[in-house]
Scaffold this active site. Structure first.
Site, PDB file in Angstrom:
ATOM      1  N   SER A 132      68.289 -45.921  21.982  1.00 19.33           N
ATOM      2  CA  SER A 132      67.841 -45.340  23.251  1.00 19.33           C
ATOM      3  C   SER A 132      69.097 -44.849  23.971  1.00 19.33           C
ATOM      4  O   SER A 132      70.182 -45.383  23.730  1.00 19.33           O
ATOM      5  CB  SER A 132      67.163 -46.422  24.094  1.00 19.33           C
ATOM      6  OG  SER A 132      66.958 -45.969  25.423  1.00 19.33           O
ATOM      7  N   TYR A 145      66.273 -55.487  27.630  1.00 21.49           N
ATOM      8  CA  TYR A 145      66.028 -54.304  26.782  1.00 21.49           C
ATOM      9  C   TYR A 145      67.339 -53.586  26.492  1.00 21.49           C
ATOM     10  O   TYR A 145      67.644 -53.261  25.344  1.00 21.49           O
ATOM     11  CB  TYR A 145      65.050 -53.365  27.493  1.00 21.49           C
ATOM     12  CG  TYR A 145      64.806 -52.070  26.733  1.00 21.49           C
ATOM     13  CD1 TYR A 145      64.090 -52.072  25.539  1.00 21.49           C
ATOM     14  CD2 TYR A 145      65.298 -50.848  27.201  1.00 21.49           C
ATOM     15  CE1 TYR A 145      63.865 -50.901  24.841  1.00 21.49           C
ATOM     16  CE2 TYR A 145      65.069 -49.669  26.514  1.00 21.49           C
ATOM     17  CZ  TYR A 145      64.350 -49.700  25.325  1.00 21.49           C
ATOM     18  OH  TYR A 145      64.137 -48.535  24.627  1.00 21.49           O
TER      19      TYR A 145
HETATM   20  N1  NAP Z   1      59.356 -43.898  25.071  1.00 24.19           N
HETATM   21  C1  NAP Z   1      60.581 -43.809  25.520  1.00 24.19           C
HETATM   22  O1  NAP Z   1      60.822 -43.241  26.624  1.00 24.19           O
HETATM   23  C2  NAP Z   1      61.747 -44.337  24.704  1.00 24.19           C
HETATM   24  C3  NAP Z   1      63.042 -44.018  25.133  1.00 24.19           C
HETATM   25  C4  NAP Z   1      64.115 -44.499  24.407  1.00 24.19           C
HETATM   26  C5  NAP Z   1      63.908 -45.281  23.285  1.00 24.19           C
HETATM   27  N2  NAP Z   1      62.638 -45.592  22.891  1.00 24.19           N
HETATM   28  C6  NAP Z   1      62.491 -46.431  21.698  1.00 24.19           C
HETATM   29  O2  NAP Z   1      61.704 -45.766  20.752  1.00 24.19           O
HETATM   30  C7  NAP Z   1      61.071 -46.717  19.893  1.00 24.19           C
HETATM   31  C8  NAP Z   1      59.590 -46.370  19.765  1.00 24.19           C
HETATM   32  O3  NAP Z   1      58.968 -46.574  21.020  1.00 24.19           O
HETATM   33  P1  NAP Z   1      57.769 -45.672  21.570  1.00 24.19           P
HETATM   34  O4  NAP Z   1      58.278 -44.974  22.771  1.00 24.19           O
HETATM   35  O5  NAP Z   1      57.139 -44.900  20.483  1.00 24.19           O
HETATM   36  O6  NAP Z   1      56.824 -46.855  22.115  1.00 24.19           O
HETATM   37  P2  NAP Z   1      55.336 -47.309  21.760  1.00 24.19           P
HETATM   38  O7  NAP Z   1      54.415 -46.157  21.797  1.00 24.19           O
HETATM   39  O8  NAP Z   1      55.069 -48.458  22.689  1.00 24.19           O
HETATM   40  O9  NAP Z   1      55.451 -47.856  20.263  1.00 24.19           O
HETATM   41  C9  NAP Z   1      56.110 -49.063  19.962  1.00 24.19           C
HETATM   42  C10 NAP Z   1      55.848 -49.451  18.509  1.00 24.19           C
HETATM   43  O10 NAP Z   1      56.543 -50.701  18.234  1.00 24.19           O
HETATM   44  C11 NAP Z   1      55.656 -51.542  17.527  1.00 24.19           C
HETATM   45  N3  NAP Z   1      55.908 -52.969  17.762  1.00 24.19           N
HETATM   46  C12 NAP Z   1      56.133 -53.587  18.936  1.00 24.19           C
HETATM   47  N4  NAP Z   1      56.211 -54.906  18.752  1.00 24.19           N
HETATM   48  C13 NAP Z   1      56.020 -55.133  17.416  1.00 24.19           C
HETATM   49  C14 NAP Z   1      55.976 -56.287  16.600  1.00 24.19           C
HETATM   50  N5  NAP Z   1      56.122 -57.530  17.072  1.00 24.19           N
HETATM   51  N6  NAP Z   1      55.753 -56.130  15.263  1.00 24.19           N
HETATM   52  C15 NAP Z   1      55.563 -54.904  14.743  1.00 24.19           C
HETATM   53  N7  NAP Z   1      55.607 -53.771  15.457  1.00 24.19           N
HETATM   54  C16 NAP Z   1      55.820 -53.889  16.788  1.00 24.19           C
HETATM   55  C17 NAP Z   1      54.265 -51.190  18.055  1.00 24.19           C
HETATM   56  O11 NAP Z   1      53.300 -51.507  17.065  1.00 24.19           O
HETATM   57  P3  NAP Z   1      52.153 -52.623  17.229  1.00 24.19           P
HETATM   58  O12 NAP Z   1      51.944 -52.878  18.682  1.00 24.19           O
HETATM   59  O13 NAP Z   1      50.950 -52.038  16.540  1.00 24.19           O
HETATM   60  O14 NAP Z   1      52.688 -53.768  16.475  1.00 24.19           O
HETATM   61  C18 NAP Z   1      54.376 -49.667  18.220  1.00 24.19           C
HETATM   62  O15 NAP Z   1      54.035 -49.014  17.028  1.00 24.19           O
HETATM   63  C19 NAP Z   1      61.332 -48.091  20.524  1.00 24.19           C
HETATM   64  O16 NAP Z   1      62.365 -48.742  19.841  1.00 24.19           O
HETATM   65  C20 NAP Z   1      61.750 -47.739  21.948  1.00 24.19           C
HETATM   66  O17 NAP Z   1      62.563 -48.723  22.510  1.00 24.19           O
HETATM   67  C21 NAP Z   1      61.552 -45.132  23.580  1.00 24.19           C
END
Ligand code: NAP
Length: 272
Positions: A132, A145
């Site tokens: 991130s 985080y």
């Molecule tokens: N959205 C943003 O603005 C942003 C910005 C910077 C970085 N990121 C990073 O990008 C990555 C993807 O996030 P996203 O934005 O796509 O968020 P999201 O839509 O909330 O997706 C998060 C994913 O992580 C999985 N996950 C969470 N806990 C888990 C567990 N215990 N076991 C297995 N899977 C788990 C969830 O799957 P299940 O719940 O089905 O298990 C889901 O598929 C993350 O690392 C996040 O920190 C996001």
């Protein structure tokens, strides 16, 4: 034989978009996540689902064994899954803090350990760690985080140096602000940990800001990040870091130029 990719967090957001984008480009894709219904829905789009909770080491081992038994090789690992354990550092319980590190850092590195022997045998492989822009600075109420993402950045740098001699490339992808379920989860966590007590007023502003629809429409789509991840996977000589999505470059520029207290004030404005 086509390349085999494993993508964590494939049930939502960036992971789902990446898994589908890779399948569309001819990769054999395995998507990991806890929500079986979401994984089943991805099957029509060419992604095989493996129901895995990242906190379960036996499930991680079984997932990698399944993929290797079917194909004999894993060419790409996209360590994408993650969430924000938001709340004041004083309020977030040690159990929740440990869980944050377990899911955002340790599980990702355990998967690295599990796929590396096969990648070394192939003399090639690509590991993409989705960190991130928050892995390069910290904001109040996101301490755990940010710590997890800083850790993933540090581990990626070390790993890149260790595995380069085996032909394996490690890439960090740093998203900015992306329209996924992430902000809702982080907002709920802030409310749960800090909704009562000394930090309650600020925490409720954090939660509101995470759920503000007028901000939301400005966010980048997960497909923007997926496109960058695919580029990082297919480039013959990928960059070590890709910064992508709304706000990412300006915020990191601010971090480079501003002294710490000025950066604190700039971040504070977001929670007014
Ligand atoms: N959205 C943003 O603005 C942003 C910005 C910077 C970085 N990121 C990073 O990008 C990555 C993807 O996030 P996203 O934005 O796509 O968020 P999201 O839509 O909330 O997706 C998060 C994913 O992580 C999985 N996950 C969470 N806990 C888990 C567990 N215990 N076991 C297995 N899977 C788990 C969830 O799957 P299940 O719940 O089905 O298990 C889901 O598929 C993350 O690392 C996040 O920190 C996001």
């Amino acid at each position: 034989m086509g390349d085999v990719a494993v993508v964590t967090g494939a049930t939502s957001g960036i992971g789902a978009a990446t898994a589908v984008a890779l399948a569309e480009r001819g990769f054999t894709v395995y998507g990991l996540g806890r929500r079986a219904d979401r994984l089943a829905a991805l099957q029509n789009r060419g992604v095989a689902g493996l129901v895995v909770d990242l906190t379960d080491n036996a499930a991680l081992e079984a997932a990698v064994t399944t993929v290797l038994a079917a194909h004999g090789h894993i060419d790409v690992l996209v360590n994408n899954a993650g969430y924000g354990e938001y709340g004041a550092i004083e309020d977030v319980s040690m159990d929740l803090a440990r869980r944050q590190m377990e899911i955002n850092v340790l599980a990702q590195m355990r998967l690295v350990q599990l796929v590396l022997p096969a990648m070394r045998r192939s003399g090639a492989g690509r590991i993409v760690n989705v960190t991130s822009i928050g892995g390069r600075f910290s904001m109040g109420f996101g301490g755990w985080y940010h710590a997890s993402k800083h850790a993933l950045e540090a581990l990626s740098d070390a790993l890149r140096q260790e595995v380069a001699p085996f032909g394996i490339k490690v890439v960090v992808v740093e998203p900015g602000v992306i329209k996924t379920e992430w902000s809702q989860v982080a907002g709920q966590n802030a409310a749960q940990s800090s909704g009562h007590g000394a930090y309650a007023a600020k925490a409720s502003r954090v939660t509101n800001m995470m759920n503000r629809p007028w901000v939301n429409w400005l966010f980048s789509s997960p497909g923007v990040v997926a496109k960058t991840i695919v580029r990082a996977i297919q480039a013959p000589r990928p960059r070590t870091r890709y910064t992508v999505g709304m706000g990412a470059k300006p915020i990191l520029l601010m971090r480079r130029l501003l002294p710490d207290r000025a950066m604190d004030r700039a971040m504070g404005i977001l929670f007014r």
